[in-house]
Design a protein around this motif. Structure first.
Motif, PDB file in Angstrom:
ATOM      1  N   VAL A 618      -5.204   9.501 -41.714  1.00 26.79           N
ATOM      2  CA  VAL A 618      -4.641   9.030 -40.452  1.00 26.79           C
ATOM      3  C   VAL A 618      -3.735   7.818 -40.687  1.00 26.79           C
ATOM      4  O   VAL A 618      -2.700   7.661 -40.028  1.00 26.79           O
ATOM      5  CB  VAL A 618      -5.755   8.672 -39.452  1.00 26.79           C
ATOM      6  CG1 VAL A 618      -5.173   8.035 -38.204  1.00 26.79           C
ATOM      7  CG2 VAL A 618      -6.540   9.913 -39.083  1.00 26.79           C
ATOM      8  N   THR A 623      -2.025   9.174 -35.750  1.00 28.06           N
ATOM      9  CA  THR A 623      -2.846   9.979 -34.846  1.00 28.06           C
ATOM     10  C   THR A 623      -1.894  10.947 -34.160  1.00 28.06           C
ATOM     11  O   THR A 623      -0.708  10.693 -34.033  1.00 28.06           O
ATOM     12  CB  THR A 623      -3.503   9.086 -33.781  1.00 28.06           C
ATOM     13  OG1 THR A 623      -2.481   8.361 -33.108  1.00 28.06           O
ATOM     14  CG2 THR A 623      -4.447   8.101 -34.416  1.00 28.06           C
ATOM     15  N   TRP A 626      -3.193  15.931 -35.973  1.00 26.46           N
ATOM     16  CA  TRP A 626      -4.484  16.365 -36.516  1.00 26.46           C
ATOM     17  C   TRP A 626      -4.426  17.573 -37.392  1.00 26.46           C
ATOM     18  O   TRP A 626      -5.235  17.730 -38.298  1.00 26.46           O
ATOM     19  CB  TRP A 626      -5.467  16.538 -35.363  1.00 26.46           C
ATOM     20  CG  TRP A 626      -5.577  15.263 -34.592  1.00 26.46           C
ATOM     21  CD1 TRP A 626      -5.122  14.995 -33.347  1.00 26.46           C
ATOM     22  CD2 TRP A 626      -6.098  14.036 -35.106  1.00 26.46           C
ATOM     23  NE1 TRP A 626      -5.345  13.688 -33.032  1.00 26.46           N
ATOM     24  CE2 TRP A 626      -5.939  13.070 -34.094  1.00 26.46           C
ATOM     25  CE3 TRP A 626      -6.674  13.657 -36.315  1.00 26.46           C
ATOM     26  CZ2 TRP A 626      -6.348  11.751 -34.256  1.00 26.46           C
ATOM     27  CZ3 TRP A 626      -7.084  12.352 -36.479  1.00 26.46           C
ATOM     28  CH2 TRP A 626      -6.925  11.416 -35.452  1.00 26.46           C
ATOM     29  N   LYS A 646     -10.069  15.031 -34.884  1.00 31.01           N
ATOM     30  CA  LYS A 646      -9.570  14.212 -33.782  1.00 31.01           C
ATOM     31  C   LYS A 646     -10.741  13.540 -33.084  1.00 31.01           C
ATOM     32  O   LYS A 646     -10.719  12.347 -32.777  1.00 31.01           O
ATOM     33  CB  LYS A 646      -8.829  15.116 -32.797  1.00 31.01           C
ATOM     34  CG  LYS A 646      -8.188  14.403 -31.651  1.00 31.01           C
ATOM     35  CD  LYS A 646      -8.967  14.534 -30.363  1.00 31.01           C
ATOM     36  CE  LYS A 646      -9.257  15.956 -29.957  1.00 31.01           C
ATOM     37  NZ  LYS A 646     -10.098  16.072 -28.763  1.00 31.01           N
ATOM     38  N   TRP A 649     -12.194  10.829 -35.120  1.00 32.87           N
ATOM     39  CA  TRP A 649     -11.374   9.617 -35.093  1.00 32.87           C
ATOM     40  C   TRP A 649     -11.660   8.853 -33.796  1.00 32.87           C
ATOM     41  O   TRP A 649     -11.789   7.651 -33.766  1.00 32.87           O
ATOM     42  CB  TRP A 649      -9.889   9.959 -35.167  1.00 32.87           C
ATOM     43  CG  TRP A 649      -9.033   8.746 -35.200  1.00 32.87           C
ATOM     44  CD1 TRP A 649      -8.366   8.191 -34.159  1.00 32.87           C
ATOM     45  CD2 TRP A 649      -8.797   7.914 -36.334  1.00 32.87           C
ATOM     46  NE1 TRP A 649      -7.715   7.055 -34.575  1.00 32.87           N
ATOM     47  CE2 TRP A 649      -7.972   6.867 -35.896  1.00 32.87           C
ATOM     48  CE3 TRP A 649      -9.216   7.967 -37.672  1.00 32.87           C
ATOM     49  CZ2 TRP A 649      -7.534   5.850 -36.765  1.00 32.87           C
ATOM     50  CZ3 TRP A 649      -8.777   6.975 -38.527  1.00 32.87           C
ATOM     51  CH2 TRP A 649      -7.951   5.924 -38.068  1.00 32.87           C
ATOM     52  N   LYS A 650     -11.794   9.629 -32.787  1.00 37.85           N
ATOM     53  CA  LYS A 650     -12.075   9.026 -31.496  1.00 37.85           C
ATOM     54  C   LYS A 650     -13.381   8.239 -31.562  1.00 37.85           C
ATOM     55  O   LYS A 650     -13.455   7.101 -31.112  1.00 37.85           O
ATOM     56  CB  LYS A 650     -12.196  10.127 -30.433  1.00 37.85           C
ATOM     57  CG  LYS A 650     -12.468   9.622 -29.039  1.00 37.85           C
ATOM     58  CD  LYS A 650     -12.433  10.758 -28.019  1.00 37.85           C
ATOM     59  CE  LYS A 650     -13.523  11.785 -28.231  1.00 37.85           C
ATOM     60  NZ  LYS A 650     -13.516  12.865 -27.215  1.00 37.85           N
ATOM     61  N   HIS A 680      -5.419   2.620 -35.961  1.00 38.94           N
ATOM     62  CA  HIS A 680      -5.342   3.064 -34.573  1.00 38.94           C
ATOM     63  C   HIS A 680      -4.345   2.199 -33.797  1.00 38.94           C
ATOM     64  O   HIS A 680      -3.528   2.698 -33.012  1.00 38.94           O
ATOM     65  CB  HIS A 680      -6.726   2.968 -33.931  1.00 38.94           C
ATOM     66  CG  HIS A 680      -6.748   3.492 -32.532  1.00 38.94           C
ATOM     67  ND1 HIS A 680      -6.659   2.676 -31.431  1.00 38.94           N
ATOM     68  CD2 HIS A 680      -6.847   4.759 -32.048  1.00 38.94           C
ATOM     69  CE1 HIS A 680      -6.707   3.426 -30.331  1.00 38.94           C
ATOM     70  NE2 HIS A 680      -6.815   4.687 -30.683  1.00 38.94           N
ATOM     71  N   TRP A 683      -0.699   3.012 -34.988  1.00 40.01           N
ATOM     72  CA  TRP A 683      -0.148   4.272 -34.505  1.00 40.01           C
ATOM     73  C   TRP A 683      -0.031   4.305 -33.000  1.00 40.01           C
ATOM     74  O   TRP A 683       0.844   4.966 -32.444  1.00 40.01           O
ATOM     75  CB  TRP A 683      -0.971   5.442 -35.033  1.00 40.01           C
ATOM     76  CG  TRP A 683      -0.724   5.629 -36.491  1.00 40.01           C
ATOM     77  CD1 TRP A 683      -1.561   5.337 -37.525  1.00 40.01           C
ATOM     78  CD2 TRP A 683       0.488   6.093 -37.074  1.00 40.01           C
ATOM     79  NE1 TRP A 683      -0.972   5.602 -38.712  1.00 40.01           N
ATOM     80  CE2 TRP A 683       0.294   6.075 -38.484  1.00 40.01           C
ATOM     81  CE3 TRP A 683       1.729   6.537 -36.570  1.00 40.01           C
ATOM     82  CZ2 TRP A 683       1.283   6.473 -39.379  1.00 40.01           C
ATOM     83  CZ3 TRP A 683       2.711   6.943 -37.466  1.00 40.01           C
ATOM     84  CH2 TRP A 683       2.491   6.902 -38.852  1.00 40.01           C
ATOM     85  N   SER A 684      -0.886   3.575 -32.398  1.00 41.16           N
ATOM     86  CA  SER A 684      -0.796   3.547 -30.933  1.00 41.16           C
ATOM     87  C   SER A 684       0.514   2.866 -30.567  1.00 41.16           C
ATOM     88  O   SER A 684       1.229   3.283 -29.652  1.00 41.16           O
ATOM     89  CB  SER A 684      -1.959   2.753 -30.349  1.00 41.16           C
ATOM     90  OG  SER A 684      -3.174   3.432 -30.562  1.00 41.16           O
TER      91      SER A 684
END
Length: 703
Positions: A618, A623, A626, A646, A649-650, A680, A683-684
């Motif tokens: 990742v 993200t 997937w 996915k 990862w969540k 995270h 990528w967010s």
DNA sequence: ATTAGGG
DNA sequence: CCCTAAT
């Protein structure tokens, strides 16, 4: 208003645990359902076997049995006991209050009956068969209700079904104070109840000494010394004790029972390993019986819940349970418990029953309630068959052990109980319809050939055209005096049954179909059936099912295969022949059926290594990709889908955000979690940019 | 078939 | 993990 009534039929004998009740609304239906079904199967197995007997020889005897009659003898004592109970039982009132079933304001039209069991007339082939024993603690307690607890029911039925749990009552009364406290009364949270269940089971079992069947001795039983109780701990014995000679088994239990039990509760129920072969399998297929618990719980609390809400409560409970499934521990525990209750036993009376009459009885009784195993006693070496199908076993493979000889399985059944059933019927329904409904539920289990009689205050209600209300069967009325009887049905020819030896053929098909049609009984009933599928295959499969991450691929496939198998077996009953697989596809109705058989994939917690790989991928891919992540890092892990990744990862992100104390499962190195967060975040941000970027451009242009 | 999210 | 909706 919804009324619930629990009908206890007779008592002694062979009893089958009530069917677990599963709410349709519960989520994760499939899996749950499945599990339940299996459980139920267990019960059905037994029933099927018994049914075969009953039906085939029914001329010999099914006579209507009247609970009322049975219980009457004990009335006096009961009364006394009841008083005691009242004092001893704290719960009693609680439930009451909650219930709010008092008035008729709600005016619901449904009357919900719950048939805890039916008792057939004594049906014994073995002269000597000293006794039959209850299949489960529950039953036991039920018995108690019937016998000793009658008064309680009567006294309280009017408003509610009574408040204290049968088990509780039993426990309170019968167990040594200590045990009662620890197991029943003091339960805290979830675990306790379960434990309590076990203990209770054990106790109950203890009670089921032959004496128990003589009403006069009830009091004595109550007073039974702790010793007995302790021995009961049998209840806590590891569920899987296949092929373990009873004799050797017993001693063990007494000593290390506790240990076993605990282990039993463990996720993998290593405890099982101790005992038999199949055991492992059974244990591993943990999820097979979550429902059972429900059933147990339900039963336990049955009386506790107010009539009105009982119904609802139960449902809710069921629903609520779902969450529990998530908890491994819970889940396992429950399952186990369930299983245990579903114990069924058979006495192999074959020749020289070494055990004395009493002995046999005891043995049967002490059989650990777990696993729905049936205890089979062969001449000198008693064998416990694995539960899913004790009956089946005898018919199929397991039999081999005893098969060499011309071992015959002889059952001495004084009576048996049908798993509890839920029947929901409008108050304005006719008595006839009530009978039919009940019959349907019962026949689903026993096969055709029996009819149901309705007793009201000890008298038969013959006019089928009366409405329940007219007959006096309405909520808040004399539901307590309502009874059902099983009678041979002269007009109806018994459905062709599979030989008793082959019960499982019978149940899946027979039982399921009809049951599913019964409204309330449904969830429970429905499910129970298939899960119990004690099919050796299933067990085997599970056993073989590799736990390693690699083979994971197989499991799903296998499972589906099994499911299909099950489905087909079921299909036998229905209209569509099993072979018409194609046809099935065409028939829309069938599809659902099929899908219901789908089993939830087995849970495969991510290992740290996997997490590492995931994080790394990742970090690189970001993200939202997937599929690429999957290809990159889990190409060979067939069981990890991109959705899984996915999801993982969540959860990883979530895990990383919560305090370490709140994390569960195999701890993930903080370092990884940190990376998760940063990745995270990164990528967010990227994602956000991408979305925001275009606009700016446009904006600029526009401006 | 994938992706995103809620359960 | 499951299930759905939306792609």
């Amino acid at each position: 208003m919804v009324l619930q009534k629990r009908l206890d039929y007779g008592s002694s004998g062979y009893q089958v645990p009530a069917m677990p009740h599963v709410p349709r609304s519960a989520r994760g239906k499939r899996s749950v359902r499945k599990k339940v079904e299996n459980n139920q199967m267990c019960a059905f197995d037994l029933l099927a076997t018994v049914a075969g007997k009953l039906l085939s020889e029914r001329e010999s005897s099914l006579t209507p049995c009247d609970i009322t009659g049975t219980s009457n003898p004990t009335t006096e004592k009961d009364t006394v006991k009841q008083e005691q109970l009242d004092n001893e039982k704290p719960f009693k009132t609680e439930a009451f209050d909650q219930g709010g079933c008092d008035d008729g304001t709600l005016g619901s039209e449904i009357i919900l009956y719950r048939l805890d069991s039916y008792t057939s007339k004594e049906h014994s082939q073995t002269p000597n068969a000293a006794a039959s024993s209850p299949a489960s603690a529950f039953i036991k307690s039920d018995n108690k209700d019937v016998f000793a607890g009658e008064s309680i029911i009567r006294g309280e039925f009017g408003h509610s079904l009574g408040t204290s749990t049968t088990a509780q009552k039993c426990g309170a009364r019968r167990c040594s104070p200590g045990s009662v406290e620890s197991c029943v009364c003091e339960g805290d949270g979830i675990k306790t109840p379960l434990q309590a269940e076990r203990r209770i089971t054990g106790n109950l079992i203890a009670w089921s000494s032959p004496d128990m069947y003589s009403l006069e001795d009830l009091m004595d039983l109550d007073a039974k010394p702790p010793a007995l109780v302790s021995s009961d701990s049998s209840a806590e014995v590891p569920p899987c004790r296949d092929h373990v000679p009873y004799n050797s088994f017993v001693p063990k239990r007494r000593d290390g029972m506790k240990f076993s039990v605990d282990r039993d509760d463990d996720e993998n129920s290593s405890g099982c390993t101790n005992s038999g072969t199949i055991t492992t399998n059974a244990c591993k297929a943990p999820c097979i019986g979550d429902r059972r618990i429900k059933k147990l719980l339900a039963s336990k609390y049955w009386k506790a819940a107010p009539t009105m809400s009982t119904d609802g409560e139960l449902s809710n409970t069921d629903v609520e349970m779902k969450p529990f499934f998530r908890s491994r521990r819970m889940s396992c525990t429950r399952q186990r418990t369930q299983r245990s209750s579903f114990k069924r036993r058979k006495l192999f009376e074959r020749c020289s029953m070494s055990a004395s009459d009493g002995g046999i009885f005891r043995e049967g009784i002490s059989n650990p309630p777990g696993k729905g195993g049936i205890k089979v006693e062969a001449s000198d070496s008693p064998v416990t068959l694995h539960g899913a199908n004790g009956a089946l076993s005898s018919a199929t493979g397991q039999k081999s052990s005893c098969e060499s000889g011309d071992y015959q399985v002889k059952l001495s059944i004084k009576s048996f109980k049908v798993p509890e059933l839920f029947v929901e019927i409008p108050q304005n329904a006719t008595v006839g319809s009530l009978k039919r409904t009940v019959l349907e539920a019962v026949t689903a289990i026993l096969g055709r050939g029996l009819r149901v009689g309705v007793l009201l205050q000890g008298k038969k209600v013959r006019d089928d055209s009366k409405t329940l209300r007219q007959a006096g069967i309405s909520h808040g009325e004399e539901l307590d005096n309502l009874g059902f009887t099983l009678e041979p049905n002269p007009t109806q020819a018994p459905a062709p049954l599979t030989s008793p030896e082959d019960p499982h053929l019978l149940q899946p098909s027979d039982a399921i179909e009809p049951l599913s049609r019964i409204p309330p009984a449904n969830p429970t009933a429905d499910q129970g059936a298939s899960d119990a599928t004690p099919q050796p295959v299933l067990l085997t499969f599970i056993a073989n099912c590799p736990e390693s991450d690699h083979d994971s691929v197989h499991s799903p496939a296998d499972v589906s295969y099994l499911d299909k198998t099950t489905a087909n077996s079921r299909a036998l009953v229905p209209v569509v022949p099993p072979m018409d697989v194609e046809a099935l596809a065409v028939v829309p109705l069938r599809k659902p059926r099929h899908s219901e058989m789908v089993q939830r994939r087995i849970r495969r917690p991510f290992t740290v290594a996997e997490v590492e790989a995931l994080v790394q991928a990742v970090e690189k891919l970001g993200t939202g990709r997937w599929r690429d992540v999957k290809l990159r890092a889990f190409e060979n892990a067939k069981h990890r889908t991109y959705v899984d990744l996915k999801d993982k990862w969540k959860t990883l992100v979530h895990t990383a955000r919560i305090s370490p104390q709140q994390r569960r499962g195999e701890p993930v190195p903080q370092e990884l979690l940190d990376r998760v967060l940063s990745a995270h975040a990164y990528w967010s941000q990227q994602q956000a940019r991408l979305q925001v970027k275009p606009p700016p451009a446009e904006t600029c242009l526009l401006l």
